[in-house]
Scaffold this active site. Structure first.
Site, mmCIF file in Angstrom:
data_model
loop_
_atom_site.group_PDB
_atom_site.id
_atom_site.type_symbol
_atom_site.label_atom_id
_atom_site.label_comp_id
_atom_site.label_asym_id
_atom_site.label_seq_id
_atom_site.Cartn_x
_atom_site.Cartn_y
_atom_site.Cartn_z
ATOM 1 N N LYS A 1 3.588 -15.595 2.085
ATOM 2 C CA LYS A 1 3.547 -16.403 0.678
ATOM 3 C C LYS A 1 5.023 -16.590 0.248
ATOM 4 C CE LYS A 1 0.907 -17.751 -2.564
ATOM 5 N NZ LYS A 1 -0.094 -18.839 -2.454
ATOM 6 N N TYR B 1 0.812 -1.413 0.121
ATOM 7 C CA TYR B 1 0.073 0.022 -0.028
ATOM 8 C C TYR B 1 0.804 1.187 -0.008
ATOM 9 C CZ TYR B 1 -3.896 -3.045 1.162
ATOM 10 O OH TYR B 1 -4.933 -4.113 1.050
ATOM 11 N N ASP C 1 -5.281 -7.034 5.852
ATOM 12 C CA ASP C 1 -6.277 -6.226 5.499
ATOM 13 C C ASP C 1 -7.647 -7.217 5.163
ATOM 14 O OD1 ASP C 1 -8.088 -4.169 4.319
ATOM 15 O OD2 ASP C 1 -6.903 -3.580 3.106
ATOM 16 N N ASP D 1 -10.999 -8.791 7.646
ATOM 17 C CA ASP D 1 -12.232 -8.679 7.411
ATOM 18 C C ASP D 1 -12.925 -10.071 7.407
ATOM 19 O OD1 ASP D 1 -12.207 -6.083 7.084
ATOM 20 O OD2 ASP D 1 -12.914 -5.965 5.115
ATOM 21 N N ASP E 1 -3.023 -18.097 1.423
ATOM 22 C CA ASP E 1 -4.321 -18.878 0.868
ATOM 23 C C ASP E 1 -4.690 -19.954 1.687
ATOM 24 O OD1 ASP E 1 -1.839 -20.110 0.295
ATOM 25 O OD2 ASP E 1 -2.269 -20.665 -1.750
#
Ligand code: NAD
Length: 357
Positions: A192, A141, A248, A252, A224
């Protein structure tokens, strides 16, 4: 010396829910159990309306001079057509960056009284208590270079950069290890590393930091698989730590395991545990001004503030218990309404928590 709290209601329901949370702080102040001063400042769309930018200079100055910030929510359709740097989100991102709030703590707790509100079976989620620690000021980001360019053939390409320095990974992993030490002493680092070099480095640094926390059981999971496991058997997790973008998304996902976005608080901390505290939800323009927003996420954010920045864990515990009692009595805002319960509005819910205190 009094503790200083900056109150930034922001936009939409931010205004309604923050008012209820402030009442809790005022209650403790009145009863002499918390020596606190509160000052309010506009941010987001309200900042734009008041001073022409989402993070007015006075608001930033107040944030810097405070021990903690209580933040409501920002955003609204009326601001969507503004230039990117004037949009409400810039107010929030600006505060995080200016105050170096690199550690985002997002608990996903399911009050047993609300087990039916989850879209998963109650036995999978009842008693859920996960803490997701998300790196908040680095990663994709913020990474440079970024942009949209047109190449010689006239085709456009968009690009961002996922970059982490060792120091950034080390400090966020230590926050997570410290939290794990106060809980069940289990930490899962999500990366990852099978595909990304930056994740390979992340894993190495987390393992290194872990040498200072021999009591904490450290595990690693690819993002994942973590998404899958969160939905399959979320109670396997205690504390999770991950980079900005993965956090992020996963936080959620974890939030929704608990059924309502209106119940979940969050904290964003700097290296000295100064922090900004806010509900995880947004300004909910669809219900703003109707008096029906759930104020509990913001009230629970005050509890986190008392625990992590103001050194008043005993008051934080009281708030947690009071919220449980109110739910026991069957009071529900519309977002968590269930059969046999009594529907209440924002103010009634806030007053009910206050009455329990
Ligand atoms: P949102 O979280 O505002 O709302 C999503 C849904 O959840 C809506 O149906 C809303 O009514 C409901 N909801 C949210 N909080 C609730 C509460 N306390 N009680 C009851 N119901 C609640 O997300 P969105 O609709 O995607 O975004 C709306 C605006 O908020 C946008 O401008 C967005 O940019 C902004 N936003 C701000 C933040 C923040 O301030 N941290 C976070 C997310 C979105």
């Amino acid at each position: 010396m009094s503790l200083k709290i900056a109150v930034m209601p922001g936009d939409g329901i931010g205004i309604e829910i923050t008012a209820e949370a402030v009442k809790i702080l005022q209650h403790y102040k009145r009863s002499g159990r918390l020596d606190v001063e509160m000052d309010e400042a506009p941010v987001g769309g309200a900042g734009y309306d008041a001073a022409g930018k989402p993070l007015p200079d006075e608001t930033l100055a107040l944030a810097k001079a405070s021990d903690a910030i209580l933040f409501g929510a920002i955003g609204g359709p009326e601001y969507d057509s503004l230039a990117r740097e004037l949009r409400p989100e810039k107010g929030l991102l600006g505060l995080r960056a200016e105050l170096d709030l690199f550690a985002n703590l997002r608990p996903a707790i399911l009050y047993p009284q609300l087990a039916d509100a989850s879209s998963l079976k109650p036995e999978i989620v009842a008693g859920l208590d996960i803490m997701i620690v998300r790196e908040l000021t680095g990663g994709i980001y913020f990474g440079q270079p970024r942009g949209i360019e047109t190449d010689a053939s006239g085709e456009r390409k968009g690009f961002n950069t996922l970059v982490y320095k060792e120091g950034e990974v080390d400090r966020i992993s230590r926050v997570a290890f410290d939290i794990a030490m106060k809980r069940d002493k289990r930490l899962c680092s999500v990366d990852k590393a099978n595909v990304l070099e930056v994740s390979e480095l992340w894993r190495e640094v987390v393992i290194n930091a872990g040498k200072d926390y021999p009591e904490v059981e450290l595990s690693h999971m690819y993002v994942d698989n973590a998404a899958m496991q969160l939905v399959k058997w979320p109670k396997q997790f205690d504390v999770m730590v991950t980079k900005n973008m993965f956090g992020d998304i996963l936080s959620d996902c974890a939030a929704m395991l608990t059924g309502s976005i209106g119940m979940l608080p969050s904290a964003s901390l700097d290296a000295d545990s100064k922090g900004m505290y806010e509900p995880i939800h947004g300004s909910a323009p669809d219900i703003a001004g109707k008096g029906v927003a759930n104020p509990l996420a913001t009230i629970l954010s005050v509890a986190m503030m008392l625990r992590y920045s103001l050194d008043h864990a005993e008051l934080a515990d009281e708030i947690d218990v009071a919220v449980g009692r109110v739910l026991d009595k069957g009071l529900r805002t519309p977002d968590i309404m269930a059969e046999g319960c009594k529907e209440v509005g924002t103010i009634e819910m806030g007053e009910a928590v206050l009455a329990e205190l």
